[in-house]
Design a protein around this motif. Sequence first.
Motif, mmCIF file in Angstrom:
data_model
loop_
_atom_site.group_PDB
_atom_site.id
_atom_site.type_symbol
_atom_site.label_atom_id
_atom_site.label_comp_id
_atom_site.label_asym_id
_atom_site.label_seq_id
_atom_site.Cartn_x
_atom_site.Cartn_y
_atom_site.Cartn_z
ATOM 1 N N LEU A 50 91.264 20.554 -1.716
ATOM 2 C CA LEU A 50 91.298 21.287 -3.322
ATOM 3 C C LEU A 50 91.653 22.920 -2.738
ATOM 4 O O LEU A 50 90.982 23.386 -1.792
ATOM 5 N N TYR A 51 92.454 23.587 -3.370
ATOM 6 C CA TYR A 51 92.603 25.020 -3.296
ATOM 7 C C TYR A 51 92.697 25.586 -4.382
ATOM 8 O O TYR A 51 93.050 25.011 -5.559
ATOM 9 N N ALA A 52 92.254 26.702 -4.636
ATOM 10 C CA ALA A 52 92.073 27.408 -5.898
ATOM 11 C C ALA A 52 92.453 28.955 -5.840
ATOM 12 O O ALA A 52 92.448 29.427 -4.771
ATOM 13 N N TYR A 53 92.861 29.423 -6.912
ATOM 14 C CA TYR A 53 92.978 30.850 -6.889
ATOM 15 C C TYR A 53 92.207 31.528 -8.197
ATOM 16 O O TYR A 53 92.263 30.972 -9.442
ATOM 17 N N ALA A 54 91.552 32.519 -7.941
ATOM 18 C CA ALA A 54 90.914 33.216 -8.812
ATOM 19 C C ALA A 54 91.553 34.502 -8.882
ATOM 20 O O ALA A 54 91.647 35.186 -8.024
ATOM 21 N N ARG A 55 91.594 35.213 -10.275
ATOM 22 C CA ARG A 55 92.154 36.654 -10.386
ATOM 23 C C ARG A 55 91.317 37.425 -11.454
ATOM 24 O O ARG A 55 90.972 36.900 -12.392
ATOM 25 N N VAL A 56 91.206 38.714 -11.039
ATOM 26 C CA VAL A 56 90.591 39.541 -11.842
ATOM 27 C C VAL A 56 91.752 40.586 -12.068
ATOM 28 O O VAL A 56 92.176 41.104 -11.156
ATOM 29 N N SER A 57 91.665 41.277 -12.954
ATOM 30 C CA SER A 57 92.801 42.310 -13.198
ATOM 31 C C SER A 57 92.459 43.734 -12.824
ATOM 32 O O SER A 57 93.418 44.513 -12.782
ATOM 33 N N THR A 58 91.206 44.103 -12.778
ATOM 34 C CA THR A 58 90.750 45.333 -12.542
ATOM 35 C C THR A 58 89.695 45.217 -11.385
ATOM 36 O O THR A 58 88.878 44.001 -11.227
ATOM 37 N N GLN A 59 89.494 46.364 -10.811
ATOM 38 C CA GLN A 59 88.269 46.220 -9.631
ATOM 39 C C GLN A 59 87.133 46.296 -10.280
ATOM 40 O O GLN A 59 85.998 45.800 -9.503
ATOM 41 N N VAL A 60 86.829 46.570 -11.428
ATOM 42 C CA VAL A 60 85.326 46.532 -12.011
ATOM 43 C C VAL A 60 85.247 45.299 -12.654
ATOM 44 O O VAL A 60 84.054 44.896 -12.912
ATOM 45 N N GLN A 61 86.158 44.291 -12.791
ATOM 46 C CA GLN A 61 85.935 43.054 -13.257
ATOM 47 C C GLN A 61 85.049 42.180 -12.266
ATOM 48 O O GLN A 61 85.433 42.459 -11.190
ATOM 49 N N ASN A 62 84.347 41.080 -12.689
ATOM 50 C CA ASN A 62 83.468 40.282 -11.896
ATOM 51 C C ASN A 62 84.203 38.904 -11.706
ATOM 52 O O ASN A 62 84.463 38.008 -12.593
ATOM 53 N N LYS A 63 84.337 38.540 -10.702
ATOM 54 C CA LYS A 63 84.947 37.071 -10.238
ATOM 55 C C LYS A 63 83.799 36.177 -10.215
ATOM 56 O O LYS A 63 84.237 34.851 -9.999
ATOM 57 N N THR A 64 82.774 36.374 -10.241
ATOM 58 C CA THR A 64 81.594 35.547 -10.160
ATOM 59 C C THR A 64 81.593 34.223 -11.089
ATOM 60 O O THR A 64 81.543 32.802 -10.489
ATOM 61 N N ARG A 65 82.134 34.405 -12.111
ATOM 62 C CA ARG A 65 82.168 32.945 -13.219
ATOM 63 C C ARG A 65 83.230 32.205 -12.769
ATOM 64 O O ARG A 65 82.977 30.974 -12.889
ATOM 65 N N GLN A 66 84.276 32.915 -12.161
ATOM 66 C CA GLN A 66 85.337 31.862 -11.745
ATOM 67 C C GLN A 66 84.946 31.308 -10.670
ATOM 68 O O GLN A 66 85.134 29.766 -10.150
ATOM 69 N N LEU A 67 84.447 31.630 -9.598
ATOM 70 C CA LEU A 67 83.934 31.170 -8.382
ATOM 71 C C LEU A 67 82.758 30.196 -8.623
ATOM 72 O O LEU A 67 83.219 29.134 -7.990
ATOM 73 N N LEU A 68 81.736 30.302 -9.571
ATOM 74 C CA LEU A 68 80.912 29.378 -10.006
ATOM 75 C C LEU A 68 81.677 28.087 -10.309
ATOM 76 O O LEU A 68 81.287 26.929 -10.040
ATOM 77 N N ALA A 69 82.726 28.213 -11.369
ATOM 78 C CA ALA A 69 83.353 27.205 -12.012
ATOM 79 C C ALA A 69 84.135 26.578 -10.802
ATOM 80 O O ALA A 69 84.079 24.961 -10.873
#
Length: 50
Positions: free
Chosen positions: A5-24
């Motif tokens: 499986l491969y996945a792509y996580a994206r946040v649109s600003t440097q201050v947003q946190n990617k943690t929720r996406q990575l946990l999911a």
Amino acid sequence: MFGQLYAYARVSTQVQNKTRQLLALRKFSVSEGNIIVEKQSGKNFARSCF
């Protein structure tokens, strides 16, 4: 499950946190090395290649 499986996580600003996406994504057993994370605004189309 077959294959990898491969996945792509994206946040649109440097201050947003990617943690929720990575946990999911980890709940679906996506390996850490198979997750691509991008911190870029959608308004800029001149992005570097991975």
